[in-house]
Design a protein around this motif. Structure first.
Motif, PDB file in Angstrom:
ATOM      1  N   LEU A 125     -50.153  39.362  49.583  1.00 25.78           N
ATOM      2  CA  LEU A 125     -50.890  39.792  50.763  1.00 25.78           C
ATOM      3  C   LEU A 125     -49.951  40.050  51.937  1.00 25.78           C
ATOM      4  CD1 LEU A 125     -54.021  37.445  50.647  1.00 25.78           C
ATOM      5  CD2 LEU A 125     -54.004  39.930  50.358  1.00 25.78           C
ATOM      6  N   THR A 126     -48.947  39.196  52.092  1.00 29.41           N
ATOM      7  CA  THR A 126     -47.954  39.405  53.151  1.00 29.41           C
ATOM      8  C   THR A 126     -47.256  40.750  52.969  1.00 29.41           C
ATOM      9  OG1 THR A 126     -47.565  37.009  53.317  1.00 29.41           O
ATOM     10  CG2 THR A 126     -45.894  38.447  54.270  1.00 29.41           C
ATOM     11  N   PHE A 127     -46.856  41.027  51.734  1.00 30.11           N
ATOM     12  CA  PHE A 127     -46.227  42.303  51.413  1.00 30.11           C
ATOM     13  C   PHE A 127     -47.179  43.470  51.702  1.00 30.11           C
ATOM     14  CE2 PHE A 127     -45.606  45.512  47.944  1.00 30.11           C
ATOM     15  CZ  PHE A 127     -44.412  46.053  48.404  1.00 30.11           C
ATOM     16  N   GLY A 128     -48.437  43.305  51.324  1.00 28.09           N
ATOM     17  CA  GLY A 128     -49.408  44.372  51.517  1.00 28.09           C
ATOM     18  C   GLY A 128     -49.656  44.703  52.975  1.00 28.09           C
ATOM     19  N   PHE A 129     -49.875  43.689  53.775  1.00 30.51           N
ATOM     20  CA  PHE A 129     -50.186  43.930  55.181  1.00 30.51           C
ATOM     21  C   PHE A 129     -48.951  44.298  56.004  1.00 30.51           C
ATOM     22  CE2 PHE A 129     -53.972  41.141  54.218  1.00 30.51           C
ATOM     23  CZ  PHE A 129     -54.910  42.153  54.363  1.00 30.51           C
ATOM     24  N   ASP A 130     -47.811  43.681  55.686  1.00 25.48           N
ATOM     25  CA  ASP A 130     -46.603  43.924  56.486  1.00 25.48           C
ATOM     26  C   ASP A 130     -45.823  45.159  56.045  1.00 25.48           C
ATOM     27  OD1 ASP A 130     -47.270  41.644  57.824  1.00 25.48           O
ATOM     28  OD2 ASP A 130     -45.572  40.445  57.141  1.00 25.48           O
ATOM     29  N   ASP A 131     -45.636  45.332  54.743  1.00 30.33           N
ATOM     30  CA  ASP A 131     -44.756  46.387  54.239  1.00 30.33           C
ATOM     31  C   ASP A 131     -45.493  47.646  53.790  1.00 30.33           C
ATOM     32  OD1 ASP A 131     -42.150  44.934  54.383  1.00 30.33           O
ATOM     33  OD2 ASP A 131     -43.175  43.579  53.017  1.00 30.33           O
ATOM     34  N   LEU A 132     -46.696  47.464  53.238  1.00 33.24           N
ATOM     35  CA  LEU A 132     -47.475  48.627  52.824  1.00 33.24           C
ATOM     36  C   LEU A 132     -48.439  49.083  53.913  1.00 33.24           C
ATOM     37  CD1 LEU A 132     -48.451  47.621  49.156  1.00 33.24           C
ATOM     38  CD2 LEU A 132     -46.497  48.986  49.917  1.00 33.24           C
ATOM     39  N   HIS A 133     -48.553  48.271  54.954  1.00 34.56           N
ATOM     40  CA  HIS A 133     -49.461  48.554  56.079  1.00 34.56           C
ATOM     41  C   HIS A 133     -50.899  48.758  55.595  1.00 34.56           C
ATOM     42  CE1 HIS A 133     -46.433  49.691  59.480  1.00 34.56           C
ATOM     43  NE2 HIS A 133     -46.032  48.664  58.754  1.00 34.56           N
ATOM     44  N   LEU A 134     -51.327  47.898  54.677  1.00 37.36           N
ATOM     45  CA  LEU A 134     -52.712  47.940  54.260  1.00 37.36           C
ATOM     46  C   LEU A 134     -53.624  47.577  55.424  1.00 37.36           C
ATOM     47  CD1 LEU A 134     -52.592  46.209  50.742  1.00 37.36           C
ATOM     48  CD2 LEU A 134     -52.690  48.655  51.240  1.00 37.36           C
TER      49      LEU A 134
END
Length: 213
Positions: A125-134
């Motif tokens: 989730l951290t990767f999704g919101f921070d890096d993928l800008h979900l």
């Protein structure tokens, strides 16, 4: 922000205190075949009346196909000091234009009840919101799958609705009186708490077994 074109070159490794999440390799598929052939592990995954080995082959095909097309982002879960995959966590139905995805996870039976799913899902989730800008992440779990639901609640996800009679009941589920309705949870980027794992995972992790997508 990581784009689809960037991820074609490969998924970046994601680290936690105990785990590494990494892209799947060809050599992982034998391990995954064994994992997905366990009826208890896939009890709430890709439900149907076919035997577990047949369902496992279908799941592996789906994972391979969606990974190639980048329709989904599948991460193998490993202990930091070991190469063998012990589970998978994924962003399924990833739409980079809309900034949405559905999160899923599945774990080897020997690793149940150790907070591993919580740790892996929080990192993804951290990767999704921070890096993928979900913008939004959704998750689904069968009403009978309390262990999976607890992971979503620990993440701070919000219950939204129920999908009645999703999938097929088996004789075992019917005999146990288990509901096969599916609960839908959701989370928006502004709801995600980066420090929720440090605050709660070791104090809230349950010793009860069972986790699947």
């Amino acid at each position: 922000m990581l784009t689809r074109n960037m991820l074609i070159q490969g998924l970046p490794a994601l680290w936690t205190e105990r785990l590494v999440l990494r892209s799947l390799r060809q050599s992982d598929y034998i391990t995954l075949s064994d994992l997905l052939s366990d009826p208890q592990v896939i009890r709430y995954v890709n439900r149907g009346t076919q035997p577990a080995p047949i369902r496992a082959r279908k799941l592996l095909h789906q994972i391979r196909s969606s990974s190639t097309k980048l329709d989904s982002l599948h991460y193998g879960i490993c202990w930091k000091d070991r190469e063998q995959v012990i589970g998978i966590t994924s962003f399924q139905q990833w739409n980079d234009q809309k900034g949405t995805a559905q999160i899923g996870y599945i774990l080897n039976k020997s690793c149940w009840g150790k907070g591993i799913a919580t740790e892996a899902v929080h990192r993804l989730l951290t990767f999704g919101f921070d890096d993928l800008h979900l913008w939004r992440v959704e998750a689904r779990c069968y009403e009978a799958n309390g262990s999976s639901e607890r992971v979503l609640l620990k993440m701070g996800m919000t219950y939204e609705r129920i999908l009645p009679s999703f999938g097929l009941n088996t004789g075992e589920d019917e005999a146990a009186g288990c509901s096969m309705d599916v609960k839908v949870y959701g989370m928006y980027r502004e709801q995600f708490q980066h420090d929720i794992f440090r605050k709660s995972v070791y104090t809230q992790a349950s010793n009860k077994p069972g986790i699947s997508s």
